[in-house]
Design an enzyme around this catalytic site. Sequence first.
Site, PDB file in Angstrom:
ATOM      1  N   LYS A  54      33.183  89.572  33.625  1.00 21.53           N
ATOM      2  CA  LYS A  54      32.133  90.234  33.615  1.00 21.53           C
ATOM      3  C   LYS A  54      31.785  89.970  31.755  1.00 21.53           C
ATOM      4  O   LYS A  54      30.661  89.710  31.513  1.00 21.53           O
ATOM      5  CB  LYS A  54      32.359  91.868  33.627  1.00 21.53           C
ATOM      6  N   GLN A  98      36.218 100.349  35.079  1.00 19.37           N
ATOM      7  CA  GLN A  98      36.760  99.384  36.209  1.00 19.37           C
ATOM      8  C   GLN A  98      37.645  99.993  37.018  1.00 19.37           C
ATOM      9  O   GLN A  98      38.547 100.892  36.917  1.00 19.37           O
ATOM     10  CB  GLN A  98      37.660  98.083  35.461  1.00 19.37           C
ATOM     11  N   ASP A 123      26.998 101.103  37.096  1.00 22.67           N
ATOM     12  CA  ASP A 123      27.587 100.638  38.361  1.00 22.67           C
ATOM     13  C   ASP A 123      26.900 101.483  39.442  1.00 22.67           C
ATOM     14  O   ASP A 123      27.079 101.443  40.565  1.00 22.67           O
ATOM     15  CB  ASP A 123      29.086 101.199  38.516  1.00 22.67           C
TER      16      ASP A 123
END
Length: 288
Positions: A54, A98, A123
């Site tokens: 990422k 994460q 997200d």
Amino acid sequence: MSARILEGKIFAAQIKESIKSEVENLMEIHGITPGLAVIIVGENPASKVYVANKHKACEEIGIYSEVVQMPEMVTQEELLTQIKLLNENPAIDGILLQLPLPEHLKHDEAKFLKAIDPDKDVDGFHPVNVGKLAIGQEHLLPCTPYGCIKMLELAQIDIAGKHAVIVGRSNIVGKPMANLLLARNSTVTICHSRTVDLPSITRQADILVVAIGKPNFVTKEMVKPGAVVIDVGINRLADKKLVGDVDFEQVKEVAGAITPVPGGVGLLTIAMLLSNTVKAVKLRHNIQ
Ligand code: NDP
């Protein structure tokens, strides 16, 4: 008949190219560099690889990226404080926590996701954004299902009026995928581990999305000839080979189009994260 192979790298490159020019415009016209912060707790090797990927993708297209590495034994309070700092940091437009979290924090996952500012929730997992998607007010969308939709759109595959069958009902893939397809006028069926006679349902699908985490589970007998098959699964076999939830070699002989694993929708997940980060900038600064 052999299916059209929907190559993730081609679609991901198209998406990234257009985000890159949006990032350039944000800098040139508004003097804004989009910023993404990724919080990683502990030393999970797979998570570290995802986070590094990422970070690299952000650098490639000019997004400022910050990796916040926290120790394995971080407390709830410390993690919540870190999220609050990022919520308040004007240089950060997007925040990603994460997952998975270490064992001692796992049961409070929902609490941490809820602590993220919904306008920085790149997200798309915050309950506010989940709710907005459910009532048809799309805001920041979960990256993997959003990537599947983008792929269908870029491949010029009709969604409206088609029967879409989704196998898997997780909060991160199956359920949001159902809402996204419904909003685009598909007729949607969701299947799961308690579905009776799954093949009879998957065989009705014009668009079949599979996200269950079972290697090579979907066989050619489960697919209608000509169907579009989107394989979200990522499974590592004992010999280290990566495979999807669909038996690619068999199913490509009956499907009309199919995504490979690796090299399919997985590549679009990161592209959509970048896209969400740019969208978050625009939302925050009221830029069209
Ligand atoms: P979850 O484990 O959270 O959910 C799996 C779902 O599959 C559940 O709804 C479960 O049903 C259903 N299921 C399991 N077995 C069967 C079966 N035999 N028949 C029908 N349904 C079944 O998985 P995720 O959604 O998180 O992930 C699914 C896959 O997608 C994984 O391989 C994961 O690695 C991959 N993935 C890929 C991403 C990418 O970037 N490409 C991102 C996220 C995930 P029930 O609810 O009844 O238990």
